[in-house]
Motif scaffolding. Structure first.
Motif, PDB file in Angstrom:
ATOM      1  N   ASP A 137     -16.185 -59.201 -65.024  1.00 23.49           N
ATOM      2  CA  ASP A 137     -16.852 -58.336 -64.031  1.00 23.49           C
ATOM      3  C   ASP A 137     -17.054 -59.104 -62.732  1.00 23.49           C
ATOM      4  OD1 ASP A 137     -17.122 -55.855 -65.212  1.00 23.49           O
ATOM      5  OD2 ASP A 137     -18.904 -56.431 -66.337  1.00 23.49           O
ATOM      6  N   GLY A 138     -17.417 -60.393 -62.864  1.00 23.42           N
ATOM      7  CA  GLY A 138     -17.607 -61.239 -61.681  1.00 23.42           C
ATOM      8  C   GLY A 138     -16.312 -61.379 -60.891  1.00 23.42           C
ATOM      9  N   VAL A 139     -15.209 -61.576 -61.594  1.00 22.96           N
ATOM     10  CA  VAL A 139     -13.902 -61.705 -60.927  1.00 22.96           C
ATOM     11  C   VAL A 139     -13.556 -60.403 -60.191  1.00 22.96           C
ATOM     12  CG1 VAL A 139     -11.424 -61.978 -61.322  1.00 22.96           C
ATOM     13  CG2 VAL A 139     -13.043 -63.439 -62.539  1.00 22.96           C
ATOM     14  N   LEU A 140     -13.787 -59.264 -60.854  1.00 23.62           N
ATOM     15  CA  LEU A 140     -13.464 -57.974 -60.215  1.00 23.62           C
ATOM     16  C   LEU A 140     -14.363 -57.722 -59.012  1.00 23.62           C
ATOM     17  CD1 LEU A 140     -12.783 -55.666 -63.296  1.00 23.62           C
ATOM     18  CD2 LEU A 140     -11.134 -56.698 -61.737  1.00 23.62           C
ATOM     19  N   PHE A 141     -15.653 -58.137 -59.123  1.00 25.46           N
ATOM     20  CA  PHE A 141     -16.566 -57.972 -57.986  1.00 25.46           C
ATOM     21  C   PHE A 141     -16.074 -58.813 -56.805  1.00 25.46           C
ATOM     22  CE2 PHE A 141     -20.314 -59.509 -55.607  1.00 25.46           C
ATOM     23  CZ  PHE A 141     -20.719 -58.299 -55.087  1.00 25.46           C
ATOM     24  N   TRP A 142     -15.655 -60.033 -57.104  1.00 28.39           N
ATOM     25  CA  TRP A 142     -15.104 -60.917 -56.051  1.00 28.39           C
ATOM     26  C   TRP A 142     -13.918 -60.233 -55.368  1.00 28.39           C
ATOM     27  CZ3 TRP A 142     -15.928 -65.885 -54.070  1.00 28.39           C
ATOM     28  CH2 TRP A 142     -14.869 -66.413 -53.335  1.00 28.39           C
ATOM     29  N   ARG A 143     -13.038 -59.679 -56.160  1.00 23.89           N
ATOM     30  CA  ARG A 143     -11.848 -59.022 -55.579  1.00 23.89           C
ATOM     31  C   ARG A 143     -12.230 -57.824 -54.721  1.00 23.89           C
ATOM     32  NH1 ARG A 143      -8.002 -58.920 -60.894  1.00 23.89           N
ATOM     33  NH2 ARG A 143      -7.821 -61.167 -61.142  1.00 23.89           N
ATOM     34  N   GLU A 144     -13.251 -57.078 -55.157  1.00 26.02           N
ATOM     35  CA  GLU A 144     -13.700 -55.941 -54.353  1.00 26.02           C
ATOM     36  C   GLU A 144     -14.261 -56.426 -53.018  1.00 26.02           C
ATOM     37  OE1 GLU A 144     -11.988 -53.342 -55.934  1.00 26.02           O
ATOM     38  OE2 GLU A 144     -13.479 -52.482 -54.585  1.00 26.02           O
ATOM     39  N   CYS A 145     -15.044 -57.516 -53.065  1.00 29.61           N
ATOM     40  CA  CYS A 145     -15.616 -58.071 -51.826  1.00 29.61           C
ATOM     41  C   CYS A 145     -14.486 -58.489 -50.879  1.00 29.61           C
ATOM     42  CB  CYS A 145     -16.496 -59.282 -52.119  1.00 29.61           C
ATOM     43  SG  CYS A 145     -17.965 -58.884 -53.042  1.00 29.61           S
ATOM     44  N   MET A 146     -13.402 -58.981 -51.427  1.00 29.18           N
ATOM     45  CA  MET A 146     -12.289 -59.441 -50.608  1.00 29.18           C
ATOM     46  C   MET A 146     -11.520 -58.280 -49.986  1.00 29.18           C
ATOM     47  SD  MET A 146     -12.379 -62.491 -50.221  1.00 29.18           S
ATOM     48  CE  MET A 146     -13.533 -63.703 -50.787  1.00 29.18           C
ATOM     49  N   ARG A 147     -11.888 -57.045 -50.343  1.00 31.41           N
ATOM     50  CA  ARG A 147     -11.256 -55.881 -49.716  1.00 31.41           C
ATOM     51  C   ARG A 147     -12.115 -55.311 -48.591  1.00 31.41           C
ATOM     52  NH1 ARG A 147      -7.137 -53.509 -52.575  1.00 31.41           N
ATOM     53  NH2 ARG A 147      -7.589 -51.439 -51.797  1.00 31.41           N
ATOM     54  N   TRP A 148     -13.319 -55.860 -48.405  1.00 30.15           N
ATOM     55  CA  TRP A 148     -14.171 -55.333 -47.335  1.00 30.15           C
ATOM     56  C   TRP A 148     -13.501 -55.565 -45.989  1.00 30.15           C
ATOM     57  CZ3 TRP A 148     -19.493 -57.670 -49.167  1.00 30.15           C
ATOM     58  CH2 TRP A 148     -19.876 -57.005 -50.324  1.00 30.15           C
ATOM     59  N   SER A 149     -13.580 -54.538 -45.145  1.00 29.15           N
ATOM     60  CA  SER A 149     -12.898 -54.652 -43.863  1.00 29.15           C
ATOM     61  C   SER A 149     -13.903 -54.790 -42.722  1.00 29.15           C
ATOM     62  CB  SER A 149     -12.011 -53.422 -43.635  1.00 29.15           C
ATOM     63  OG  SER A 149     -12.819 -52.281 -43.537  1.00 29.15           O
ATOM     64  N   GLY A 150     -13.406 -55.146 -41.544  1.00 30.15           N
ATOM     65  CA  GLY A 150     -14.227 -55.207 -40.340  1.00 30.15           C
ATOM     66  C   GLY A 150     -15.381 -56.192 -40.441  1.00 30.15           C
ATOM     67  N   ALA A 151     -16.494 -55.840 -39.758  1.00 23.85           N
ATOM     68  CA  ALA A 151     -17.633 -56.751 -39.654  1.00 23.85           C
ATOM     69  C   ALA A 151     -18.204 -57.165 -41.017  1.00 23.85           C
ATOM     70  CB  ALA A 151     -18.718 -56.128 -38.787  1.00 23.85           C
ATOM     71  N   PRO A 152     -18.371 -56.226 -41.996  1.00 28.66           N
ATOM     72  CA  PRO A 152     -18.912 -56.673 -43.286  1.00 28.66           C
ATOM     73  C   PRO A 152     -18.010 -57.714 -43.948  1.00 28.66           C
ATOM     74  CG  PRO A 152     -18.946 -54.272 -43.152  1.00 28.66           C
ATOM     75  CD  PRO A 152     -18.167 -54.760 -41.970  1.00 28.66           C
ATOM     76  N   GLY A 153     -16.697 -57.508 -43.863  1.00 26.93           N
ATOM     77  CA  GLY A 153     -15.757 -58.464 -44.453  1.00 26.93           C
ATOM     78  C   GLY A 153     -15.824 -59.817 -43.762  1.00 26.93           C
ATOM     79  N   ILE A 154     -15.975 -59.789 -42.433  1.00 24.71           N
ATOM     80  CA  ILE A 154     -16.052 -61.045 -41.671  1.00 24.71           C
ATOM     81  C   ILE A 154     -17.356 -61.780 -42.002  1.00 24.71           C
ATOM     82  CG2 ILE A 154     -16.368 -61.959 -39.322  1.00 24.71           C
ATOM     83  CD1 ILE A 154     -14.248 -59.844 -38.449  1.00 24.71           C
ATOM     84  N   ALA A 155     -18.481 -61.018 -42.046  1.00 24.06           N
ATOM     85  CA  ALA A 155     -19.782 -61.636 -42.357  1.00 24.06           C
ATOM     86  C   ALA A 155     -19.742 -62.253 -43.760  1.00 24.06           C
ATOM     87  CB  ALA A 155     -20.887 -60.588 -42.268  1.00 24.06           C
ATOM     88  N   TRP A 156     -19.165 -61.552 -44.706  1.00 27.29           N
ATOM     89  CA  TRP A 156     -19.075 -62.043 -46.084  1.00 27.29           C
ATOM     90  C   TRP A 156     -18.290 -63.349 -46.131  1.00 27.29           C
ATOM     91  CZ3 TRP A 156     -20.084 -62.805 -50.923  1.00 27.29           C
ATOM     92  CH2 TRP A 156     -19.086 -63.028 -51.868  1.00 27.29           C
ATOM     93  N   ARG A 157     -17.204 -63.423 -45.365  1.00 27.16           N
ATOM     94  CA  ARG A 157     -16.380 -64.632 -45.378  1.00 27.16           C
ATOM     95  C   ARG A 157     -17.046 -65.797 -44.639  1.00 27.16           C
ATOM     96  NH1 ARG A 157     -13.082 -60.666 -46.630  1.00 27.16           N
ATOM     97  NH2 ARG A 157     -11.093 -61.097 -47.633  1.00 27.16           N
ATOM     98  N   VAL A 158     -17.800 -65.469 -43.583  1.00 30.16           N
ATOM     99  CA  VAL A 158     -18.551 -66.543 -42.904  1.00 30.16           C
ATOM    100  C   VAL A 158     -19.550 -67.144 -43.898  1.00 30.16           C
ATOM    101  CG1 VAL A 158     -20.260 -67.027 -41.105  1.00 30.16           C
ATOM    102  CG2 VAL A 158     -18.256 -65.643 -40.559  1.00 30.16           C
ATOM    103  N   GLY A 159     -20.223 -66.240 -44.666  1.00 27.80           N
ATOM    104  CA  GLY A 159     -21.164 -66.699 -45.685  1.00 27.80           C
ATOM    105  C   GLY A 159     -20.464 -67.536 -46.743  1.00 27.80           C
ATOM    106  N   LEU A 160     -19.305 -67.066 -47.127  1.00 32.74           N
ATOM    107  CA  LEU A 160     -18.514 -67.763 -48.146  1.00 32.74           C
ATOM    108  C   LEU A 160     -18.183 -69.186 -47.711  1.00 32.74           C
ATOM    109  CD1 LEU A 160     -17.033 -66.923 -50.812  1.00 32.74           C
ATOM    110  CD2 LEU A 160     -15.005 -66.629 -49.408  1.00 32.74           C
ATOM    111  N   PHE A 161     -17.998 -69.354 -46.412  1.00 31.37           N
ATOM    112  CA  PHE A 161     -17.645 -70.660 -45.872  1.00 31.37           C
ATOM    113  C   PHE A 161     -18.887 -71.520 -45.656  1.00 31.37           C
ATOM    114  CE2 PHE A 161     -16.432 -73.581 -42.459  1.00 31.37           C
ATOM    115  CZ  PHE A 161     -15.257 -74.093 -42.988  1.00 31.37           C
ATOM    116  N   VAL A 162     -19.924 -70.888 -45.071  1.00 28.18           N
ATOM    117  CA  VAL A 162     -21.102 -71.654 -44.650  1.00 28.18           C
ATOM    118  C   VAL A 162     -21.967 -72.069 -45.843  1.00 28.18           C
ATOM    119  CG1 VAL A 162     -23.290 -71.473 -43.379  1.00 28.18           C
ATOM    120  CG2 VAL A 162     -21.165 -70.666 -42.331  1.00 28.18           C
ATOM    121  N   ILE A 163     -22.173 -71.148 -46.806  1.00 33.06           N
ATOM    122  CA  ILE A 163     -23.118 -71.428 -47.902  1.00 33.06           C
ATOM    123  C   ILE A 163     -22.693 -72.644 -48.740  1.00 33.06           C
ATOM    124  CG2 ILE A 163     -24.109 -70.501 -50.061  1.00 33.06           C
ATOM    125  CD1 ILE A 163     -24.154 -67.741 -48.565  1.00 33.06           C
ATOM    126  N   PRO A 164     -21.446 -72.719 -49.228  1.00 33.44           N
ATOM    127  CA  PRO A 164     -21.087 -73.923 -50.016  1.00 33.44           C
ATOM    128  C   PRO A 164     -21.120 -75.200 -49.193  1.00 33.44           C
ATOM    129  CG  PRO A 164     -19.228 -72.371 -49.918  1.00 33.44           C
ATOM    130  CD  PRO A 164     -20.370 -71.734 -49.212  1.00 33.44           C
TER     131      PRO A 164
END
Ligand SMILES: [Zn+2]
Length: 394
Positions: A137-164
């Protein structure tokens, strides 16, 4: 267009870990429309769920009616429970039935924890299966997040980079600099493999092959005043259509060539405005948007058709490629066959890398504006006459 897959799983578990898994995002909504089940799921439904219910019911029944009669009575009871429970709870769809029986088996397993014999063995099996289901379920949720477009997708990826990276800094501050180098090295290796590999699906879904019966020819880096007309004639002679991934600036410089490509029945894909091959992998969101959006506008303005596919320069995507491409309705296309024709001078070597084992559904990467473009395309088309078809439906 979907990648080839024979995975018809209704559960997250077999969707992710089962054979035939396409390993691209978008599985969750597709699941509902699929018929049938994954072959291993069928075995779980037909054997393991009923067997567990039988084990669970035979114990109390044996205590009441004796071991032999109890085990015998447990058979009709199992069949009745398997039929009645979904009916009573109005659980009809196969994914819901999977979740129902997994929950039932897990609840029983938790109660049996520590028990010996068959019951204890089954209990640990179901707990392990439930843990795997949660991981899937976690893997599928990750894949769904990777389909987000526009600003939400960009914000999610900035978080993905900054948080770790923030976590690594905190670890270094708390436990010393070795943590900084170890954590930083690990993060750098991970992000580089996701960004630089044209095949990685971690940052978003990439089309690497088609589910078509034919081989798809893709030609990058045009239009080119010398090569494009020759390549078009070659494709016509072999009655073959291709996707030309064009650079926006070059389309502006040679709009007639782009129109001619479309007039002859080929498709044009988006290959960025300026083809910044050395810097695209580390481009920020605004640069990424400019490269993709401007190219899209130019191609649509010149040919009247908006591209459906995007290909990153040398296949290097950055963190923001997918949100921008998704927003513009572009699917990201890679390849699974290439001969390094943009750098190799010998067409024979290029063909020897591409042609062996070429199979239906393969996507071949070729380039124009190179000294060997015509020879390479000729060699590919000679070996696979009439094997290449129209661009896949989006
Ligand atoms: Zn290119």
């Amino acid at each position: 267009m979907r990648p080839p897959s024979d995975n018809r799983a209704v559960s997250s578990l077999f969707r992710v870990f089962g054979a035939g898994e396409p390993r691209v995002a978008g599985d969750v909504e597709e699941r509902a429309s699929r018929q049938g089940m994954h072959r291993h799921e069928t075995a779980v439904f037909a054997v393991l769920f009923p067997l567990t219910i039988w084990v669970a019911t035979s114990g109390p029944l044996a205590a009441m009616a004796g071991p032999f009669l109890g085990c015998l009575l447990a058979v009709p009871v199992t069949l009745l429970v398997m039929q009645l429970l979904p009916f009573i709870l109005a659980v009809r769809s196969q994914p819901d039935q999977w979740r129902l029986w997994l929950t039932v088996c897990l609840l029983w397993a938790v109660m049996q924890c520590g028990a010996g014999g068959w019951a204890g063995m089954f209990a640990y099996f179901w707990i392990a299966l439930a843990v795997l289901e949660i991981a899937a379920d976690g893997v599928l949720f990750w894949r769904e997040c990777m389909r987000w477009s526009g600003a939400p997708g960009i914000a999610w990826r900035v978080g993905l980079f900054v948080i770790p990276h923030g976590m690594v800094m905190v670890a270094a501050f708390k436990w010393g600099w070795p943590w900084f180098f170890a954590g930083g090295g690990l993060l750098a290796a991970m992000f580089c493999s996701w960004i630089l590999s044209p095949y990685s699906q971690v940052l978003g879904p990439v089309i690497r092959s088609t589910d078509g019966e034919r081989i798809l020819i893709t030609i990058d880096d045009g239009p080119d005043p010398h090569d494009t007309p020759l390549l078009l004639d070659l494709l016509d002679r072999h009655d073959t259509k291709a996707i030309f991934f064009m650079i926006g600036e070059k389309v502006l410089a040679h709009p007639d060539l782009a129109r001619e490509v479309v007039r002859r029945g080929h498709e044009i894909g988006n290959h960025t405005l300026t083809h910044p091959q050395a810097r695209f992998w580390c481009a920020g969101p605004s640069r990424t948007r400019r490269e993709i959006e401007e190219c899209q506008k130019i191609i649509r303005g010149v040919t009247g058709n908006a591209p459906r596919y995007f290909r990153a320069p040398v296949g290097h995507r950055n963190l923001f490629t997918h949100p921008v491409a998704n927003e513009l309705g572009l699917a990201v296309m890679s390849w699974n066959r290439r001969g390094f024709d943009a750098v190799e001078k010998d067409p024979g070597k290029v063909l020897s890398r591409i042609l062996p084992d070429l199979a239906k559904g393969d996507i071949v990467l070729l380039h124009e504006a190179t000294p060997i473009a015509v020879e390479v395309l000729n060699g590919v088309l000679d070996r696979i006459p009439h094997a290449c078809g129209k661009a896949p439906a989006g």
